[in-house]
Each structure stands twice: as C-alpha cells, then as structure tokens.
Scaffold this motif. Structure first.
Motif, PDB file in Angstrom:
ATOM      1  N   PHE A   7       0.835  -1.193   0.000  1.00 47.49           N
ATOM      2  CA  PHE A   7       0.000   0.000   0.000  1.00 47.49           C
ATOM      3  C   PHE A   7       0.870   1.243   0.000  1.00 47.49           C
ATOM      4  O   PHE A   7       1.749   1.401   0.833  1.00 47.49           O
ATOM      5  CB  PHE A   7      -0.938   0.012   1.211  1.00 47.49           C
ATOM      6  N   ASP A   8       0.635   2.119  -0.965  1.00 51.14           N
ATOM      7  CA  ASP A   8       1.340   3.396  -1.050  1.00 51.14           C
ATOM      8  C   ASP A   8       0.450   4.450  -0.398  1.00 51.14           C
ATOM      9  O   ASP A   8      -0.604   4.793  -0.935  1.00 51.14           O
ATOM     10  CB  ASP A   8       1.614   3.744  -2.516  1.00 51.14           C
ATOM     11  N   HIS A   9       0.877   4.933   0.751  1.00 53.01           N
ATOM     12  CA  HIS A   9       0.047   5.877   1.508  1.00 53.01           C
ATOM     13  C   HIS A   9      -0.112   7.211   0.780  1.00 53.01           C
ATOM     14  O   HIS A   9      -1.168   7.832   0.881  1.00 53.01           O
ATOM     15  CB  HIS A   9       0.622   6.091   2.908  1.00 53.01           C
ATOM     16  N   ARG A  10       0.906   7.632   0.062  1.00 53.31           N
ATOM     17  CA  ARG A  10       0.808   8.895  -0.674  1.00 53.31           C
ATOM     18  C   ARG A  10      -0.252   8.801  -1.779  1.00 53.31           C
ATOM     19  O   ARG A  10      -1.080   9.681  -1.926  1.00 53.31           O
ATOM     20  CB  ARG A  10       2.165   9.265  -1.275  1.00 53.31           C
ATOM     21  N   LEU A  11      -0.215   7.723  -2.542  1.00 54.36           N
ATOM     22  CA  LEU A  11      -1.162   7.568  -3.646  1.00 54.36           C
ATOM     23  C   LEU A  11      -2.514   7.029  -3.188  1.00 54.36           C
ATOM     24  O   LEU A  11      -3.518   7.213  -3.865  1.00 54.36           O
ATOM     25  CB  LEU A  11      -0.580   6.656  -4.723  1.00 54.36           C
ATOM     26  N   ASP A  46     -11.532   6.871  -9.622  1.00 57.44           N
ATOM     27  CA  ASP A  46     -12.305   7.331  -8.460  1.00 57.44           C
ATOM     28  C   ASP A  46     -11.407   8.058  -7.466  1.00 57.44           C
ATOM     29  O   ASP A  46     -11.796   9.077  -6.894  1.00 57.44           O
ATOM     30  CB  ASP A  46     -12.999   6.161  -7.766  1.00 57.44           C
ATOM     31  N   ARG A  47     -10.215   7.531  -7.260  1.00 57.78           N
ATOM     32  CA  ARG A  47      -9.258   8.178  -6.362  1.00 57.78           C
ATOM     33  C   ARG A  47      -8.886   9.565  -6.899  1.00 57.78           C
ATOM     34  O   ARG A  47      -8.817  10.535  -6.152  1.00 57.78           O
ATOM     35  CB  ARG A  47      -8.014   7.286  -6.224  1.00 57.78           C
ATOM     36  N   ILE A  48      -8.674   9.658  -8.208  1.00 55.89           N
ATOM     37  CA  ILE A  48      -8.350  10.937  -8.842  1.00 55.89           C
ATOM     38  C   ILE A  48      -9.506  11.916  -8.676  1.00 55.89           C
ATOM     39  O   ILE A  48      -9.296  13.098  -8.359  1.00 55.89           O
ATOM     40  CB  ILE A  48      -7.982  10.728 -10.323  1.00 55.89           C
ATOM     41  N   THR A  76       0.869  25.045  -1.828  1.00 56.10           N
ATOM     42  CA  THR A  76       1.718  23.869  -1.663  1.00 56.10           C
ATOM     43  C   THR A  76       0.866  22.595  -1.601  1.00 56.10           C
ATOM     44  O   THR A  76       1.188  21.583  -2.232  1.00 56.10           O
ATOM     45  CB  THR A  76       2.577  23.998  -0.388  1.00 56.10           C
ATOM     46  N   GLU A  77      -0.214  22.660  -0.847  1.00 61.62           N
ATOM     47  CA  GLU A  77      -1.109  21.500  -0.738  1.00 61.62           C
ATOM     48  C   GLU A  77      -1.748  21.163  -2.079  1.00 61.62           C
ATOM     49  O   GLU A  77      -1.860  19.983  -2.446  1.00 61.62           O
ATOM     50  CB  GLU A  77      -2.177  21.782   0.318  1.00 61.62           C
ATOM     51  N   SER A  83       0.346  16.602  -7.977  1.00 65.37           N
ATOM     52  CA  SER A  83       1.433  15.658  -8.201  1.00 65.37           C
ATOM     53  C   SER A  83       0.957  14.217  -7.986  1.00 65.37           C
ATOM     54  O   SER A  83       1.319  13.309  -8.748  1.00 65.37           O
ATOM     55  CB  SER A  83       2.597  15.984  -7.258  1.00 65.37           C
ATOM     56  N   ILE A  84       0.153  14.016  -6.967  1.00 66.64           N
ATOM     57  CA  ILE A  84      -0.399  12.682  -6.702  1.00 66.64           C
ATOM     58  C   ILE A  84      -1.278  12.241  -7.865  1.00 66.64           C
ATOM     59  O   ILE A  84      -1.188  11.095  -8.332  1.00 66.64           O
ATOM     60  CB  ILE A  84      -1.183  12.668  -5.373  1.00 66.64           C
ATOM     61  N   ILE A  85      -2.111  13.151  -8.355  1.00 63.76           N
ATOM     62  CA  ILE A  85      -2.977  12.833  -9.504  1.00 63.76           C
ATOM     63  C   ILE A  85      -2.126  12.447 -10.706  1.00 63.76           C
ATOM     64  O   ILE A  85      -2.408  11.458 -11.391  1.00 63.76           O
ATOM     65  CB  ILE A  85      -3.911  14.019  -9.836  1.00 63.76           C
ATOM     66  N   ASN A  86      -1.077  13.207 -10.970  1.00 68.92           N
ATOM     67  CA  ASN A  86      -0.188  12.894 -12.085  1.00 68.92           C
ATOM     68  C   ASN A  86       0.403  11.493 -11.933  1.00 68.92           C
ATOM     69  O   ASN A  86       0.416  10.709 -12.886  1.00 68.92           O
ATOM     70  CB  ASN A  86       0.922  13.943 -12.174  1.00 68.92           C
ATOM     71  N   ASP A  87       0.885  11.173 -10.744  1.00 71.18           N
ATOM     72  CA  ASP A  87       1.462   9.845 -10.513  1.00 71.18           C
ATOM     73  C   ASP A  87       0.425   8.735 -10.672  1.00 71.18           C
ATOM     74  O   ASP A  87       0.725   7.664 -11.209  1.00 71.18           O
ATOM     75  CB  ASP A  87       2.099   9.773  -9.127  1.00 71.18           C
TER      76      ASP A  87
END
Length: 104
Positions: A7-11, A46-48, A76-77, A83-87
C-alpha cells in the motif's frame, strides 16, 4: 495479495511489488495477480476524482484567503495533490499493457 502488492500511503492505492517477472509465476498465480491489479487500476479514476474535489475545495479557500503564509500553504497543498494525480495517471496508463494480459 499482500506479498505481491504494498500500500502506497501517498497515492492511496496498493502498488505492485513483484520480486520476479510476471512470466516466472505459474498461469494461475499470474491470473490472480493480474485480476487484483485490474481491480486496483479500476479504482484509480475514483481516487483521482476525490483528489480533484479536494483541490477544488482548496482553490475555493485560496480565492478568499488574504493571509499570505496561508495562501502559500494552500498552494503547496494543491501542488502536492496535483502531483499525486499525475502519478496515479502514470500508474493507470503505464500498466494498461499488463492489464490487457488478464483478458488473454
């Protein structure tokens, strides 16, 4: 599937963490791994969407913010969420080939 994904907590999703190439697993295990990944991959849009909602909320706050340090923090947030969406999109697209193996 915990042995093949972490599990990737950031993504906010599990990502493949295979110690061997997929072809080194027997067909049944390959199908199991690919099926699980297809379920995870299917949850990415859905996450995006959830992250985009959060960005919109922060942008609304930013438009009414007069405190400069707070504005910088919101920016910044927002950048981190973008950035998370891009990844997430990279994971979604990069693994389309892997996901098509499920149907072969």
């Amino acid at each position: 599937m915990k042995e093949y994904f972490s599990f990737d907590h950031r993504l906010g999703i599990p990502l493949p963490e295979l110690t061997l190439e997929l072809d080194h697993f027997n067909k049944a295990k390959q199908q199991e791994i690919l099926f699980y990944w297809e379920q995870v991959r299917g949850s990415i849009p859905d996450r995006i969407r959830d992250l985009e909602t959060e960005i919109n909320h922060k942008q609304a706050l930013l438009s009414n913010e007069s405190n400069f340090p707070r504005s910088c923090q919101l920016n910044t947030e927002i950048a981190e969420l973008a950035s998370i969406i891009n990844d997430l999109w990279l994971w979604y697209r990069a693994n389309e080939v892997l996901s098509t193996k499920v149907h072969q």
